[in-house]
Design a protein around this motif. Structure first.
Motif, short mmCIF file in Angstrom:
data_model
loop_
_atom_site.label_atom_id
_atom_site.label_comp_id
_atom_site.label_asym_id
_atom_site.label_seq_id
_atom_site.Cartn_x
_atom_site.Cartn_y
_atom_site.Cartn_z
N ARG A 124 0.84 -1.21 0.00
CA ARG A 124 0.00 0.00 0.00
C ARG A 124 0.87 1.26 0.00
N GLY A 125 1.88 1.28 0.84
CA GLY A 125 2.80 2.41 0.88
C GLY A 125 3.53 2.61 -0.44
N LEU A 171 -4.67 2.49 -2.48
CA LEU A 171 -5.11 1.86 -1.24
C LEU A 171 -5.42 0.38 -1.42
N ALA A 172 -5.81 -0.02 -2.64
CA ALA A 172 -6.16 -1.41 -2.92
C ALA A 172 -4.96 -2.26 -3.31
N ALA A 173 -3.77 -1.72 -3.23
CA ALA A 173 -2.57 -2.45 -3.65
C ALA A 173 -2.36 -3.77 -2.92
N PRO A 174 -2.70 -3.91 -1.63
CA PRO A 174 -2.53 -5.22 -1.01
C PRO A 174 -3.34 -6.32 -1.70
N ALA A 175 -4.51 -5.99 -2.20
CA ALA A 175 -5.34 -6.99 -2.89
C ALA A 175 -4.95 -7.13 -4.36
N LEU A 176 -4.60 -6.01 -5.00
CA LEU A 176 -4.29 -6.03 -6.44
C LEU A 176 -2.84 -6.37 -6.74
N GLY A 177 -1.96 -5.99 -5.86
CA GLY A 177 -0.53 -6.03 -6.12
C GLY A 177 -0.09 -4.66 -6.60
N VAL A 178 1.13 -4.30 -6.29
CA VAL A 178 1.64 -2.98 -6.63
C VAL A 178 1.65 -2.76 -8.14
#
Length: 187
Positions: A124-125, A171-178
């Protein structure tokens, strides 16, 4: 009256064409720097860890982001620099845009380092390190285009929706991937 008195204002007068020419060259230089920084980051990630799916997604997403912002900067009608104040606000406003573009390049490198597990940063970061400067660039470009009646951005709600989508992807990066999150920010 001396002959030179008729011409004394012409050499020092404000000319909007000169400002536009300098703006375009500097913008191209900054965007080129972002492309080069992104390519160097991709090369170092590929060299260190091989070509992987997330690295390819980040590379393509980074290039899409740069070219989407390029399009927003340079398309649309010509800027109506009706006063010195408008020209100065537009000119100095680009410092913020250039800083945001440089931050996008740094964010892309940070995202690649996080993807390659070189940085101790959450997904997320890492995605937000790209998303936040993109939103800043969008908002600043929209404000400057509105002030001068120029640019390709059509409606405030489109810019707001685009900024919200970019932040949501970060914000959705943990689910989508960076990689997927950054790729989604581009178009």
């Amino acid at each position: 009256m001396p002959a030179w008195a008729e011409f004394r204002g012409s050499a020092t007068s404000w000319h909007p064409g000169h400002i536009a020419e300098r703006h375009s060259c500097f913008t191209i230089t900054v965007l080129g720097e972002v492309v080069l920084a992104s390519l160097v980051a991709v090369q170092s990630a590929v060299t260190g860890h091989g070509l992987s799916g997330p690295v390819v997604l980040l590379a393509v997403g980074g290039l899409l982001l740069v070219f989407a912002l390029w399009w927003i900067c340079f398309t649309g009608s010509e800027a109506a620099l009706t006063s010195l104040r408008t020209a100065l606000v537009r000119g100095y406003g680009h410092y913020g845009v250039f800083a945001a573009l440089a931050a996008i390049g740094a964010g892309l490198e940070t995202a690649l380092d996080a993807t390659a597990h070189h940085a101790h940063l959450s997904s997320r970061g890492a995605a937000l390190s790209v998303a936040v400067p993109v939103v800043i660039a969008l908002v600043l470009l929209d404000a400057m285009h509105r002030m001068t009646g120029a640019g390709a951005v059509g409606h405030n709600m489109l810019v707001a929706a685009g900024a919200l989508v970019v932040l949501a992807l970060g914000l959705a990066a943990p689910a989508l991937g960076v990689g997927r999150a950054v790729l989604g920010m581009g178009p």
